[in-house]
Scaffold this active site. Structure first.
Site, PDB file in Angstrom:
ATOM      1  N   ARG A  80       0.845  -1.109   0.068  1.00 44.39           N
ATOM      2  CA  ARG A  80       0.026  -0.004  -0.094  1.00 44.39           C
ATOM      3  C   ARG A  80       1.020   1.153   0.005  1.00 44.39           C
ATOM      4  O   ARG A  80       1.784   1.478   0.936  1.00 44.39           O
ATOM      5  CB  ARG A  80      -0.780   0.062   1.184  1.00 44.39           C
ATOM      6  N   HIS A 124      -2.461  11.116   0.678  1.00 45.89           N
ATOM      7  CA  HIS A 124      -2.207  10.949   1.970  1.00 45.89           C
ATOM      8  C   HIS A 124      -1.239  12.436   2.412  1.00 45.89           C
ATOM      9  O   HIS A 124      -0.194  12.354   2.623  1.00 45.89           O
ATOM     10  CB  HIS A 124      -1.048   9.708   1.867  1.00 45.89           C
ATOM     11  N   GLU A 169      -6.901   8.918   6.214  1.00 44.08           N
ATOM     12  CA  GLU A 169      -7.187   9.635   7.520  1.00 44.08           C
ATOM     13  C   GLU A 169      -7.746  11.064   7.401  1.00 44.08           C
ATOM     14  O   GLU A 169      -6.761  12.051   7.635  1.00 44.08           O
ATOM     15  CB  GLU A 169      -5.852   9.549   8.225  1.00 44.08           C
ATOM     16  N   ASN A 299      -7.141   2.581  10.303  1.00 42.10           N
ATOM     17  CA  ASN A 299      -5.841   2.662  10.918  1.00 42.10           C
ATOM     18  C   ASN A 299      -5.795   2.809  12.147  1.00 42.10           C
ATOM     19  O   ASN A 299      -6.760   3.678  12.960  1.00 42.10           O
ATOM     20  CB  ASN A 299      -5.039   4.039  10.237  1.00 42.10           C
ATOM     21  N   TYR A 301      -3.760   2.763  16.056  1.00 40.93           N
ATOM     22  CA  TYR A 301      -2.666   2.570  16.832  1.00 40.93           C
ATOM     23  C   TYR A 301      -2.635   2.425  18.247  1.00 40.93           C
ATOM     24  O   TYR A 301      -1.840   1.800  19.028  1.00 40.93           O
ATOM     25  CB  TYR A 301      -1.625   4.097  16.519  1.00 40.93           C
ATOM     26  N   GLU A 367      -3.146   0.406   8.441  1.00 43.93           N
ATOM     27  CA  GLU A 367      -1.976   0.787   9.065  1.00 43.93           C
ATOM     28  C   GLU A 367      -2.189   0.334  10.414  1.00 43.93           C
ATOM     29  O   GLU A 367      -3.279   0.385  11.232  1.00 43.93           O
ATOM     30  CB  GLU A 367      -1.780   2.283   9.184  1.00 43.93           C
TER      31      GLU A 367
HETATM   32  O1  IFM Z   1       3.144   8.070   9.808  1.00 39.31           O
HETATM   33  C1  IFM Z   1       1.945   8.159  10.004  1.00 39.31           C
HETATM   34  C2  IFM Z   1       1.124   7.895   8.685  1.00 39.31           C
HETATM   35  O2  IFM Z   1       1.486   8.690   7.800  1.00 39.31           O
HETATM   36  C3  IFM Z   1      -0.662   7.931   8.853  1.00 39.31           C
HETATM   37  N1  IFM Z   1      -1.000   7.132   9.867  1.00 39.31           N
HETATM   38  C4  IFM Z   1      -0.355   7.125  11.279  1.00 39.31           C
HETATM   39  C5  IFM Z   1       1.311   6.989  10.975  1.00 39.31           C
HETATM   40  C6  IFM Z   1       2.126   7.024  12.380  1.00 39.31           C
HETATM   41  O3  IFM Z   1       1.741   8.346  12.905  1.00 39.31           O
END
Ligand code: IFM
Length: 461
Positions: A80, A124, A169, A299, A301, A367
């Site tokens: 990706r 992006h 995002e 995504n 985290y 992600e």
């Molecule tokens: O590096 C970023 C990415 O560009 C978008 N999502 C979060 C990642 C980590 O911060």
């Protein structure tokens, strides 16, 4: 710590790794590329913590063959990556710049030679600066420019790329870029952030319509990637519960509802009524935003736990637009080098919530990964057991969600190699491959070998 139970993913589950154009490409003046908002922003003193920019980044523009070999070495079937709008339409409008397109054609050829499937993101975060100068995402015209760009690129590449993500995002583009100014273009204006969010979504919907019209019978897939959070109240106090409702509203439902249900949530519109009226939402917009999509990228985290603050901060002090009186409450989980708390079960909860609250749609984790202050040891190796633990824990959470009936089709580790981490520059390392920024040497970390085994076997060792 990794769990000892073996965990298998179904055949056909996609394994991938992800990157983004401005974070890796460099070559910012090559072959007709013109500045994006990130070129401008990163060159303004004080915006990037280590004073760096994406001018060179991983020099992927010139080293893409070596990088495709690295991707192949990870055993993943899918890569990706995003296209740089300012390479393809240097000023955000007009004909496609053939020299810029040729770079992506070379990259696609290299991926094809290795049997790696491309998954393209159209945007992006690298908006052509010329479009920002004309008003950026808060201006409605940018919507039409994006749809034109997406359609023009799709016309040229639809027979080479099957998976098309419009935006990565939009929360970040709108709220970090125009709300708190932590990202390009560095604007601190909650009203502009809300208008930008709407226009990003509208641009997504128009782009999907435009692309589908090029190939009405296609099996190509269209989607969008959202950064989502499981939001919880830190306590059962009414103020904290309402804070969680509001943060979930502005961060998750403000994007998911128009995309998947065809309308903005009433409570979110009411929450931000003091910041903006709805005049920027024109008749027909919500229908456009809800143009059918084939996949949803997520995504993830870190989780979010919130409570109401005793006193509100100033406008523009929080990316949760309109929630200046809300703060996040650390739960004591281990943290990454970004300071983000690690809770794999948050990903499971998020996936299950999507299944429960929204119409069925195939999901991909587009992600997931962690920043670690990695170092090269005396033998020239990089050991990152923390990252292996992070990936393992989150993949177990994915598998658990699938066992609970979630239609999850694939997973992309963020990211291939250490790269330009936006306002943190090169000070945060998210890669499974280490990048020495002074020599451009790439060193696969121990997590790369671990992930390659997972991707090749479909099983967590
Ligand atoms: O590096 C970023 C990415 O560009 C978008 N999502 C979060 C990642 C980590 O911060």
């Amino acid at each position: 710590m990794t769990d000892a139970t073996p965990v298998r993913f179904p055949d056909g589950f996609s394994w991938g790794v992800a990157t983004a154009s401005y974070q890796i490409e460099g070559a910012v003046e090559a072959d007709g590329r013109r500045p994006s908002i990130w070129d401008t922003f990163s060159h303004q003193q004080g915006n990037v913590s280590d004073g760096s920019s994406g001018d060179v980044a991983c020099d992927h523009y010139h080293r893409y063959r070596e990088d495709v070999d690295l991707i192949a070495g990870l055993g993943v079937g899918t890569y990706r990556f995003s296209l740089a709008w300012p390479r393809l339409q240097p000023d955000g409008r007009g004909p496609i710049n053939q020299a810029g397109l040729d770079f992506y054609l070379r990259l696609l050829d290299a991926l094809q030679e290795k049997g790696i499937r491309p998954w393209v993101t159209l945007y992006h975060w690298d908006l052509p600066q010329a479009l920002e100068d004309a008003g950026g995402w808060p201006a409605r015209d940018t919507v039409y420019r994006f749809a034109d760009y997406a359609t023009a690129v799709y016309e040229r590449l639809h027979d080479r790329v099957a998976d098309w993500t419009t935006l990565n995002e939009p929360w970040c583009s709108a709220y970090l870029g125009y709300g708190i100014g932590q990202h390009a273009p560095g604007v601190r204006d909650p009203r502009a952030a809300l208008h930008a969010a709407h226009h990003l979504l509208l641009g997504h919907g128009l782009a999907v319509r435009g692309m589908r019209a090029v190939t009405p019978e296609t099996t190509n897939r269209f989607g969008i990637t959202l950064n989502l959070w499981p939001v919880s109240a830190a306590t059962d106090l009414p103020g904290d519960l309402d804070a969680a409702r509001r943060v979930d509203g502005i961060s998750n439902r403000a994007f998911l509802d128009p995309l998947l249900r065809g309308s903005y949530p009433d409570d979110v519109l009411a929450d931000v009524a003091d910041i903006t009226d709805t005049a920027h939402i024109q008749p027909g917009d919500t229908e456009t935003i809800a143009a059918p999509i084939d996949v949803l990228g997520i995504n993830y985290y870190s989780p979010t736990y919130v409570r109401q603050r005793e006193s509100a901060g100033p406008a523009g002090s929080t990316p949760w637009v309109g929630c200046e009186d809300v703060e996040s409450v650390p739960q004591g989980f281990p943290t990454t080098d970004m300071g983000w708390e690690i809770e794999p079960d948050g990903l499971r909860r998020l996936l299950v919530r999507l299944r429960d609250d929204y119409p069925p749609i195939p999901l991909y984790v587009t992600e997931n990964g962690m920043a670690v202050a990695d170092v090269v040891d005396d033998e020239g190796k990089v050991h990152d057991p923390e990252r292996i633990g992070y990936l393992d824990g989150h993949l177990r959470a994915c598998r658990q969600a699938m066992d609970e009936g979630v239609d999850l089709r694939g997973y992309f580790a963020w990211t291939l190699y250490d790269n330009f981490e936006w306002s943190f520059g090169y000070s945060k390392r998210f890669g499974v491959v280490y990048l020495d920024t002074s020599t451009q040497v790439r060193i696969p970390k121990s997590s790369a070998a671990w992930y390659a085994q997972v991707a090749r076997t479909g099983e967590l060792p």
